[in-house]
Write a protein that holds these residues in place. Structure first.
Motif, mmCIF file in Angstrom:
data_model
loop_
_atom_site.group_PDB
_atom_site.id
_atom_site.type_symbol
_atom_site.label_atom_id
_atom_site.label_comp_id
_atom_site.label_asym_id
_atom_site.label_seq_id
_atom_site.Cartn_x
_atom_site.Cartn_y
_atom_site.Cartn_z
ATOM 1 N N VAL A 322 0.841 -1.208 0.000
ATOM 2 C CA VAL A 322 0.000 0.000 0.000
ATOM 3 C C VAL A 322 0.870 1.249 0.000
ATOM 4 O O VAL A 322 0.633 2.199 -0.753
ATOM 5 C CB VAL A 322 -0.938 -0.002 1.225
ATOM 6 C CG1 VAL A 322 -1.549 1.378 1.438
ATOM 7 C CG2 VAL A 322 -2.046 -1.020 1.030
ATOM 8 N N ILE A 404 -7.197 1.534 1.654
ATOM 9 C CA ILE A 404 -6.115 1.276 2.599
ATOM 10 C C ILE A 404 -6.649 0.565 3.842
ATOM 11 O O ILE A 404 -6.049 -0.394 4.329
ATOM 12 C CB ILE A 404 -5.402 2.594 2.973
ATOM 13 C CG1 ILE A 404 -4.697 3.172 1.739
ATOM 14 C CG2 ILE A 404 -4.388 2.371 4.100
ATOM 15 C CD1 ILE A 404 -4.155 4.569 1.943
ATOM 16 N N VAL A 407 -7.227 -3.071 3.284
ATOM 17 C CA VAL A 407 -6.029 -3.910 3.338
ATOM 18 C C VAL A 407 -5.767 -4.365 4.768
ATOM 19 O O VAL A 407 -5.518 -5.552 5.025
ATOM 20 C CB VAL A 407 -4.814 -3.149 2.767
ATOM 21 C CG1 VAL A 407 -3.519 -3.908 3.036
ATOM 22 C CG2 VAL A 407 -4.990 -2.939 1.262
#
Length: 530
Positions: A322, A404, A407
């Motif tokens: 990321v 994000i 994740v």
């Protein structure tokens, strides 16, 4: 106070830690230094023993510069190390070739001939599989296993093979360098897949060695992790800046000692690790295996204790992905118009911290977006090198913040999946210890608590628990504690995260879909990646 030094031997760097032991194991100072990982054609991955030793020497001396302690005050040293390397030495203790890392995958022909021919079940020779499981409670089914590296050297470098005196792992070579003695701890012996778990320290299996064509005289003496492997020689002491005669203890592999450093030493105690990879591990006093979910109880650093161990290939590595591909090269993250990774705020605010703080702005569940954390295939509860990461259920209103957060949630969904798979065979603890770099983030810790519904406990310096485990080994070896079973008393919890059951209800609905994504996409992964 008793002072000890623990060396955490990673894939590309050593972290050398000085601990003071009194009521707790307390980190007083640390120093790190990198070394090479040499990637070769055909899947080779090698390292250099001289670089390992130079890094140990430099970091050890740095500790005394930082603290003002004297070398004579160090009561003992030990190691927490990467595992399943292959270090072959001659009678003088000199490596006959560069060590082969656990990442080395050159032995494709060797494993095909040795384990993947004849009558096969799930691609493995059924007779050798059953024989291995009956003796070792595991089987050498990966090209990365050291057994096949050994056979590769025999087949491709016969002149070097002829010079072999002993087969060692990474920390075992460093013990040899420190003491002049060739030994191997029980957990390292188990990871060769040639160890008879029923025999303890006498555990090399003549049957398995004969079956795979291993010369038993190459295998070293087996010791316990808490045994004194020897005393520091004058030459080694001079190199390291320590005192000759300092006790050197066996130590253990990272998978063995991280749980001990987390304070999980009693049967039923569970810890979750999130570093580059991730795992769930529960202490047991018996061996068991679940072939369906690829979970097995492996030999650990505690004598007559086992770690029921479920592993995923990429955990914290997903957040690194990321950082590299969603934060830096696509959107750019700035604080007060200063790049967070480069400006003065970087001293107090790391980019990883900023990323995890930012996702608090997204609602739990990331708007229904799901990320699968299989960026380098997966091991448990399914083994599939073709499986891959994906974002599922993206909509027009989905933003990068949701991606994000998804994740982080995806990693935690997978950790929950492995935790529940462990529950099929063993009783896991209601409160789990969370360690590794991921545990430095309060946001990630709370997400893990909410997704699993378990209380999540954090110990001091969770990124250094492998070294703490090695320090505990020294404490047991010196008699400061009775055994590693009581090491948890030296490792207190410093922060606790309680699950929010309202958030868990949101996560439960998404988690049910997460578990289905591999099954419905398995053939698609194979079509694209095999």
């Amino acid at each position: 106070m008793t002072y000890v030094i623990a060396y955490d031997i990673g894939t590309t760097a050593v972290k050398t830690c000085l601990f003071g032991v009194e009521k707790n194991i307390t980190l007083l100072a640390s120093a790190g230094k990198g070394y090479g990982l040499y990637i070769l054609e055909g899947g080779g991955a090698e390292q250099d023993t001289g670089e390992w030793w130079s890094a140990l020497c430099a970091t050890t001396r740095e500790l005394f510069t930082k603290t003002g302690l004297q070398p004579s005050q160090i009561a003992g040293i030990s190691f927490c190390s990467q595992m399943q390397g292959l270090v072959l030495v001659d009678k003088d203790g000199i490596p006959v070739r560069r060590p082969m890392s656990y990442m080395d995958q050159r032995a494709k022909d060797e494993i095909k001939k040795g384990m993947k021919s004849g009558i096969l079940v799930a691609g493995v020779n059924v007779f050798r599989l059953l024989k291995s499981i009956s003796i070792n409670c595991a089987a050498s089914t990966s090209v990365k296993d050291p057994l096949w590296k050994y056979k590769w050297v025999e087949n491709h470098e016969p002149e070097l093979f002829a010079r072999i005196y002993k087969w060692l792992d990474v920390k075992e070579y460093l013990i040899l360098r420190c003491t002049g003695r060739c030994v191997m701890t029980e957990d390292s012996a188990f990871s060769t897949m040639l160890y008879d778990t029923r025999k303890g320290k006498e555990g090399w299996s003549r049957t398995l060695c004969r079956m795979f064509g291993i010369r038993m005289e190459h295998l070293p003496e087996i010791i316990k992790s808490t045994d004194r492997a020897g005393l520091l020689t004058g030459r080694a002491a001079q190199d390291l800046g320590l005192t000759a005669g300092t006790p050197v203890f066996g130590g253990g592999g990272d998978a063995s000692l991280i749980g001990i450093g987390a304070g999980c030493t009693k049967p039923g105690a569970t810890h979750i690790y999130s570093g580059t990879s991730g795992w769930v591990s529960t202490v047991t006093d018996y061996q068991t295996v679940d072939a369906v979910t690829e979970i097995a109880a492996i030999v650990g650093a505690q004598h007559n204790r086992f770690n029921y161990f479920a592993e995923m290939e990429t955990a914290g590595k997903c957040l690194e992905w990321v950082k590299d591909h969603l934060a830096l090269d696509e959107i750019g993250i700035y604080l007060k118009k200063v790049h967070v990774a480069e400006g003065p705020e970087a001293v107090n605010t790391s980019l990883y911290d900023y990323l995890t703080q930012t996702v608090e702005n997204a609602a739990p569940g990331s708007g229904g977006v799901i990320f699968t954390p299989w960026l380098h295939g997966n091991r448990c509860p399914f083994e599939d090198p073709d499986s891959a990461g994906m974002f599922f259920n993206i909509k027009l209103e989905t933003g990068k913040t949701e991606l994000i957060r998804a994740v982080l949630e995806g990693v935690c969904y997978h950790l929950r999946w492995m935790l529940e798979c462990e529950e099929r065979k063993v009783r896991t603890s209601l409160a789990v210890r969370f360690v590794g770099g991921g545990a430095l983030s309060p946001v990630t810790s709370q997400i893990l608590a909410d997704i699993t519904g378990r209380t999540v406990e954090i110990v001091a310096n969770p990124q250094n628990v492998g070294a703490v485990g090695a320090a505990a080994v020294i404490c047991a070896g010196l008699g400061i504690i009775d055994s590693l079973d009581t090491a948890g008393a030296l490792i207190p919890v410093v922060r606790t995260f309680i699950p929010d059951m309202n958030r868990k209800a949101v996560y439960d609905r998404i988690y049910a879909v997460f578990k289905k994504l591999y099954k419905v996409n398995r053939n698609n992964f194979a079509a694209l990646n095999s």
